[in-house]
Design an enzyme around this catalytic site. Structure first.
Site, PDB file in Angstrom:
ATOM      1  N   THR A 130       0.822  -1.213   0.000  1.00  0.00           N
ATOM      2  CA  THR A 130       0.000   0.000   0.000  1.00  0.00           C
ATOM      3  C   THR A 130       0.859   1.267   0.000  1.00  0.00           C
ATOM      4  O   THR A 130       2.036   1.243   0.334  1.00  0.00           O
ATOM      5  CB  THR A 130      -0.930   0.027   1.230  1.00  0.00           C
ATOM      6  OG1 THR A 130      -0.144   0.102   2.415  1.00  0.00           O
ATOM      7  CG2 THR A 130      -1.819  -1.211   1.274  1.00  0.00           C
ATOM      8  N   ASP A 131       0.206   2.364  -0.377  1.00  0.00           N
ATOM      9  CA  ASP A 131       0.865   3.671  -0.326  1.00  0.00           C
ATOM     10  C   ASP A 131       0.560   4.344   1.015  1.00  0.00           C
ATOM     11  O   ASP A 131      -0.034   3.729   1.904  1.00  0.00           O
ATOM     12  CB  ASP A 131       0.439   4.536  -1.521  1.00  0.00           C
ATOM     13  CG  ASP A 131      -1.063   4.806  -1.558  1.00  0.00           C
ATOM     14  OD1 ASP A 131      -1.748   4.638  -0.532  1.00  0.00           O
ATOM     15  OD2 ASP A 131      -1.558   5.186  -2.643  1.00  0.00           O
ATOM     16  N   ALA A 132       0.931   5.613   1.166  1.00  0.00           N
ATOM     17  CA  ALA A 132       0.742   6.328   2.436  1.00  0.00           C
ATOM     18  C   ALA A 132      -0.728   6.445   2.834  1.00  0.00           C
ATOM     19  O   ALA A 132      -1.056   6.574   4.010  1.00  0.00           O
ATOM     20  CB  ALA A 132       1.380   7.710   2.354  1.00  0.00           C
ATOM     21  N   GLY A 149      -2.844   4.050   2.432  1.00  0.00           N
ATOM     22  CA  GLY A 149      -3.336   2.714   2.737  1.00  0.00           C
ATOM     23  C   GLY A 149      -3.998   2.007   1.561  1.00  0.00           C
ATOM     24  O   GLY A 149      -4.604   0.955   1.719  1.00  0.00           O
ATOM     25  N   ILE A 150      -3.883   2.597   0.361  1.00  0.00           N
ATOM     26  CA  ILE A 150      -4.460   2.014  -0.855  1.00  0.00           C
ATOM     27  C   ILE A 150      -3.358   1.260  -1.587  1.00  0.00           C
ATOM     28  O   ILE A 150      -2.211   1.708  -1.643  1.00  0.00           O
ATOM     29  CB  ILE A 150      -5.039   3.126  -1.762  1.00  0.00           C
ATOM     30  CG1 ILE A 150      -6.141   3.888  -1.016  1.00  0.00           C
ATOM     31  CG2 ILE A 150      -5.551   2.550  -3.067  1.00  0.00           C
ATOM     32  CD1 ILE A 150      -6.609   5.147  -1.727  1.00  0.00           C
TER      33      ILE A 150
END
Length: 139
Positions: free
Chosen positions: A13-15, A17-18
């Site tokens: 995930t990215d920052a 949360g995706i």
């Protein structure tokens, strides 16, 4: 059809949360190898015994709904086109039976005994690929 279930990890995930989009391509790659194993041709064995692998020629993915940390996902993979040396495999990503992404890869049956060179997909492999999806287009 082969199914590849997994759980989204924090590092996927990215920052926000995706899931970061390149991970879908990683999962399609993993799903292709799972498909080949499911029909009796694990890529590790193919390479060790015959110096054959299936390098990627093209890939695409459409994203319909985001995935998040700890989501449980299943990728369903099916060969949809089968040509002499090349095959197209579709991957559909499901979360709780909801389609969240779909993509495809085009791969070549390739010998690495010397210089990499595409070779005809063996009849027995073609048969198992077709058995997995009798509706696959033969070219």
């Amino acid at each position: 059809m082969a199914e590849y279930p997994f759980r989204v990890r924090w590092g996927d995930t990215d920052a926000a949360g995706i899931v970061f989009y390149p991970n879908f391509y990683k999962w399609m790659d993993e799903s292709t190898h799972e498909f080949l194993s499911a029909i009796g041709y694990p890529t590790s064995t193919l390479y060790a015994e015959q110096q054959v692998n299936v390098p990627l020629l093209e890939a695409s993915c459409q994203f319909k709904s985001p995935l998040f940390f700890e989501d449980r996902v299943t990728v369903r993979s099916t060969v949809v086109e089968l040509h002499q040396k090349v095959f197209k495999i579709n991957h559909k990503f499901f979360k709780d039976e909801k389609l969240v992404a779909e993509g495809f890869e085009i791969r070549a049956w390739t010998s690495f005994k010397e210089k990499p060179k595409a070779y005809p997909i063996p009849c027995e492999v073609r048969g198992k690929m077709m058995q997995a999806n009798p509706k696959a287009v033969k070219g």
